[in-house]
Each structure stands twice: as C-alpha cells, then as structure tokens.
Write a protein that holds these residues in place. Structure first.
Motif, PDB file in Angstrom:
ATOM      1  N   GLY A   1       0.790  -1.226   0.000  1.00 59.05           N
ATOM      2  CA  GLY A   1       0.000   0.000   0.000  1.00 59.05           C
ATOM      3  C   GLY A   1       0.814   1.264   0.000  1.00 59.05           C
ATOM      4  N   GLY A   2       2.138   1.128   0.046  1.00 62.55           N
ATOM      5  CA  GLY A   2       2.980   2.318   0.138  1.00 62.55           C
ATOM      6  C   GLY A   2       3.056   3.083  -1.174  1.00 62.55           C
ATOM      7  N   VAL A   3       3.864   4.138  -1.156  1.00 59.81           N
ATOM      8  CA  VAL A   3       4.051   4.924  -2.376  1.00 59.81           C
ATOM      9  C   VAL A   3       4.873   4.106  -3.359  1.00 59.81           C
ATOM     10  CG1 VAL A   3       5.061   7.034  -3.297  1.00 59.81           C
ATOM     11  CG2 VAL A   3       3.940   7.068  -1.091  1.00 59.81           C
ATOM     12  N   LEU A   4       4.420   4.061  -4.609  1.00 58.56           N
ATOM     13  CA  LEU A   4       5.117   3.297  -5.646  1.00 58.56           C
ATOM     14  C   LEU A   4       6.519   3.898  -5.834  1.00 58.56           C
ATOM     15  CD1 LEU A   4       3.959   1.020  -7.450  1.00 58.56           C
ATOM     16  CD2 LEU A   4       3.744   2.704  -9.247  1.00 58.56           C
ATOM     17  N   GLY A   5       7.534   3.063  -5.790  1.00 56.60           N
ATOM     18  CA  GLY A   5       8.888   3.557  -6.032  1.00 56.60           C
ATOM     19  C   GLY A   5       9.796   3.451  -4.824  1.00 56.60           C
ATOM     20  N   ILE A   6       9.216   3.386  -3.629  1.00 61.15           N
ATOM     21  CA  ILE A   6      10.052   3.344  -2.418  1.00 61.15           C
ATOM     22  C   ILE A   6      10.861   2.042  -2.384  1.00 61.15           C
ATOM     23  CG2 ILE A   6      10.080   3.244   0.103  1.00 61.15           C
ATOM     24  CD1 ILE A   6       7.741   5.053   0.209  1.00 61.15           C
TER      25      ILE A   6
ATOM     26  N   LEU B   1       8.471   6.898 -10.615  1.00 60.44           N
ATOM     27  CA  LEU B   1       7.357   6.090 -10.082  1.00 60.44           C
ATOM     28  C   LEU B   1       6.637   6.816  -8.958  1.00 60.44           C
ATOM     29  CD1 LEU B   1       9.016   2.566 -10.017  1.00 60.44           C
ATOM     30  CD2 LEU B   1       7.045   3.223 -11.371  1.00 60.44           C
TER      31      LEU B   1
ATOM     32  N   ASN C   1       2.844   8.057  -9.051  1.00 55.14           N
ATOM     33  CA  ASN C   1       1.964   7.536  -8.004  1.00 55.14           C
ATOM     34  C   ASN C   1       1.267   8.652  -7.251  1.00 55.14           C
ATOM     35  OD1 ASN C   1       2.397   5.629  -4.999  1.00 55.14           O
ATOM     36  ND2 ASN C   1       0.807   5.507  -6.506  1.00 55.14           N
TER      37      ASN C   1
ATOM     38  N   SER D   1       2.778  -0.908   5.740  1.00 51.82           N
ATOM     39  CA  SER D   1       1.401  -0.495   5.484  1.00 51.82           C
ATOM     40  C   SER D   1       0.469  -1.652   5.805  1.00 51.82           C
ATOM     41  CB  SER D   1       1.236  -0.048   4.031  1.00 51.82           C
ATOM     42  OG  SER D   1       1.680  -1.046   3.165  1.00 51.82           O
TER      43      SER D   1
ATOM     44  N   GLU E   1      -2.666  -3.538   4.729  1.00 47.62           N
ATOM     45  CA  GLU E   1      -3.665  -3.836   3.707  1.00 47.62           C
ATOM     46  C   GLU E   1      -3.913  -5.340   3.655  1.00 47.62           C
ATOM     47  OE1 GLU E   1      -3.202  -0.302   0.456  1.00 47.62           O
ATOM     48  OE2 GLU E   1      -2.350  -2.220  -0.031  1.00 47.62           O
TER      49      GLU E   1
ATOM     50  N   ARG F   1      -2.386   5.883   6.394  1.00 45.87           N
ATOM     51  CA  ARG F   1      -3.005   6.782   5.408  1.00 45.87           C
ATOM     52  C   ARG F   1      -4.523   6.751   5.470  1.00 45.87           C
ATOM     53  NH1 ARG F   1      -1.184   3.844   0.886  1.00 45.87           N
ATOM     54  NH2 ARG F   1      -1.015   2.318   2.525  1.00 45.87           N
TER      55      ARG F   1
END
Lengths: 171, 271
Positions: free
Chosen positions: A66-71, B25, B29, B133, B135, B179
């Motif tokens: 679910g994190g930011v894409l790219g990390i 990315l 995003n 995260s 999910e 989030r």
C-alpha cells in the motif's frame, strides 16, 4: 530458461510474503523475504544482473503493497546495486557475514523508507512508528537470512546443473 | 586506470537510473489520485491466483493438524472402528473446518441481514507485502460487484475500504493504516472527529476539542460524512485519553472493534 525460473521463483516468494509469512510474525513484525532475495541476487548474479533483479523485485513489492510506488524500487534497487558492485570485495559466506549484511540492508531499507515517507508525505504521516519495530525487523531478517540463503543456494545449484552457462556466479 | 574510470562512470549511470526510475514512479503515483496504476493491477493479477492457492493450502494443512490432534482421543475410544478411522478422521476434519467457518460466517450473515446495506461475503487471501502499510487482499472483485471506495466490515465493526478492485480480487486499506482516515463520532456525546490510522494496532481520534467529554470505553461510530462508510458502523472504543494543558484538541487512542490481525472473512458493503 533462467528468466522463467526466476519469474516463477519470485512469484512463489511474493505469494509466501503476502499469504502466510504473517504466521511467523513476532510482535507484529515479519521478515522481508524480498529484501533477502534482493541481497542474494546482488551477490550471486554476474555483472549488473543483481541491480535489475533488485529493481524488479522492489517494483513488484511496491505494486503489492500500500505504500508509495517507487520506495521499494529505490531501496531494493540500491541494495542490489551495492552488493553487485561490492560482491568481489566482500565475503558473504557463512552465517555471521550473512546475518551482518542482512542487518545492514534492513537498516538501509528502513532508512530509505523513512526518508522518502517523511519527505513525500510530510504532514500526512510522521513515520515515527517505524522506529520501535525496526530493530526487530532487522534482527528477524538476519535470523531468517541464513536459512533462506541455504534454500536459494540449493536452487542455484540446481539451475547451474540443469542450465549451465547462465548469468550466475559459480558456488 | 582507464578501465577503473569507465567502471566508475558505469556505476554512476546505474545509480542515477535507479534513483531516476524510483522518483518517476513516486511522482506518477502521487499525481495519480484516481484508482491504481496499470502496473499495480498487472502484478496483482499475476500474483493473486498463486496467493490464493498458498492461503488455501496453508489453511488446509493447519486445519488438518489442529483437528487431527483434537481427534486422537476419539480414535483411542473407538478401537473397534479402526478399519474406518482414516476416512472418518478425514471426514471429521472437513466437517470441523466447515463448522469453524460457519461460526465465523454466521455473525457476518446476521449482521448482513440486520443492516439495510447490501453486502458481499469475501475471504481474506493475503496481506500486505511490506511491513509498513496495513492492507489485505480479498477474493472478490469487480466480477462480483466489488468496486473501489466500498466499505469493508465484519460483524464486530469497520475494517477498511477497497482501494483497488481487480476482476476476481481486491485490495483493502485497513483503518489502522497510517493513510486511513474515517470521519467518526462518539456514540454518547455525538462529538465528531476523525479516526486516523497509526500503522500499529490502534488508531488516533483526531480533532476532538479539549472541551468535549470523552471517557475510556466510549464507543466510536462512523459518522457517514466521509462518503465511504455508512453512518452508525462501530469503528472502535476509546482506550486512552490525554488532554494537553496547551492545545486545542485531545489525544485519543481508539482500538478498532474488529480484530484486524486475525481477519478471515469480511463483508464488502455495496452502495
């Protein structure tokens, strides 16, 4: 053939990571199989194959989280790069070196995650909650690493036996 | 010397490429607010069937072990049925697993019948691939009518909402994710606030004025204002309240009513 085997193997690792690794959680923290695989690829792939694998694994992990894409692309790519560049200068054989380098990689992974998280999502999330868990995370990765390295080595041995002249460093 | 220089240059190019790719990315995003990227969908589409297979296998094996040991005593008492015991054991294991499943699902079905909302029962087939995260993946997708921004609940309370719906599986953001934010109110005092995830097992209730009367054990419900969760769903209970001497708002810790660490079946509320 090697790309197909790697793809299949990565799929299994991803499924294991997201489907049942939670069974082995300690204080809510689970080992990061992808990180361990990225370190392994960095050390064992010829040329810059480890960098590519690191990036690809990180990107897929980003897509499944679910994190930011790219990390994860950044952290696993850099981990793949470092080990790829240093593989001839360092010795990652035996339990203690594997544990040490996995611990180091885990710290780096958390550091990248925290930095990007706090820079990009400033105000939305402090990321402070990472810190109580990151020691357990690093320790758990270091603990699980030697076993997984053993399994990966067996797989590598099998690949080299069945498909010689592949882009893997000899054992 | 020349070789070392060209190797250094190559390394710089690789390093720059990794950083550039990652930032591209991240930028894409963050700028893409509606739905998820094709890449995410594609990866989830490839992994979901294997993930589902893994979960089913693990459940089957753990269920078999659990009930095999439970049935050892019964086997000893029924020595004269040795010839049939293997098939009976297997049958018992299957039935016991079915009963456990029914126990879990009955609560959800009762809740579904009592509430006015239409809902779909879904099984949890996977969890987030990273540590940071919160999910889950469920085995229902657009083919079954699940869509993005649909509320996901259990009979105990709110679980989260769908952030990505594929054909046969979906990704659900739990309310404990950092989030996540749910517009909520206290059942007793009707004071509004926002239940925000912390990334841990509890949530924070934000923007509750210092003047509001809040006590440990107070029940927190969804207010219906966020557009995702219908009004009146149980979110959790207050487990800690701190009032700062200086500051406009109280620091309130809310523990989700639904056990987010042990989710097996959930309901997706249809609009």
């Amino acid at each position: 053939m090697l790309p197909f085997i790697l793809f299949l193997f990565s799929l299994i690792v991803f499924s294991a990571q997201s489907a049942f690794i939670g069974l082995f959680s300690f204080n809510g923290v689970t080992p990061d199989l992808i990180l361990i695989l990225a370190v392994y690829c960095g050390i064992n792939f010829q040329g810059n194959g480890g960098v590519g694998m690191g990036c690809a694994l990180g990107l897929a992990q980003d897509c499944l989280s679910g994190g930011v894409l790219g990390i994860n692309t950044l952290s696993k790519g850099l981990i793949g790069f470092f080990f790829s560049a240093l593989k001839n200068k360092i010795m990652v054989d035996g339990v203690i070196p594997i544990c040490f380098f996995l611990m180091l990689s885990s710290f780096f992974d958390v550091l990248v995650f925290y930095t990007v998280w706090s820079l990009l999502l400033k105000g939305e999330s402090s990321g402070v909650y990472l810190f109580p868990d990151f020691l357990i995370y690093a320790g758990y990765n270091a603990f699980a690493g030697p076993l997984l390295f053993f399994i990966f080595n067996r797989g590598k041995k099998w690949i080299m036996l069945k498909f010689p002249n592949q882009a893997l460093r000899p054992l | 010397m020349i070789k070392r220089g060209s190797k250094g240059k190559k390394n710089i190019i690789i390093l720059s490429s990794i950083v550039f790719l990652s930032f591209v990315l991240m930028t894409i995003n963050i700028r893409t607010t509606a739905g998820s990227l094709f890449l995410e969908k594609a990866v989830a589409w490839v992994v979901a069937p294997i993930q589902s297979g893994f979960t089913n296998t693990v459940n089957a094996i753990s269920g078999m072990f659990r009930h095999y040991f439970f049935l050892v005593g019964v086997a000893k008492e029924n020595e004269h049925l040795k010839q049939n015991i293997d098939s009976l054991k297997k049958r018992n294991v299957e039935l016991a697993e079915q009963i456990l499943w029914q126990d879990r699902v009955v609560g959800l079905i009762e809740y579904k019948e009592q509430s006015n909302n239409k809902a779909i029962l879904a099984s949890v087939i996977g969890r987030d691939a990273t540590q940071w995260s919160k999910e889950i993946f469920i085995n229902k997708g657009t083919q079954q009518g699940v869509g993005e921004r649909m509320a996901v609940v259990t009979d105990a309370g709110v679980v989260g909402h769908v952030v990505q719906a594929l054909a046969t599986s979906s990704k659900v953001l739990l309310i404990s994710d950092s989030r996540s934010a749910v517009d909520a109110l206290f059942q007793e005092t009707r004071v509004f606030g926002v239940v925000a995830g912390t990334g841990q097992s509890f949530c924070d209730m934000k923007y509750v004025p210092v003047s509001a009367k809040v006590e440990i054990g107070d029940r927190v419900l969804s207010s219906g204002l966020g557009g995702i969760f219908p009004k009146g769903l149980v979110v959790g209970t207050v487990t800690q309240v701190k009032k700062k001497k200086q500051g406009l708002f109280q620091e309130i810790m809310v523990t989700p009513k639904a056990d987010l660490a042990r989710l097996e079946e959930v309901l997706v509320l249809l609009p």
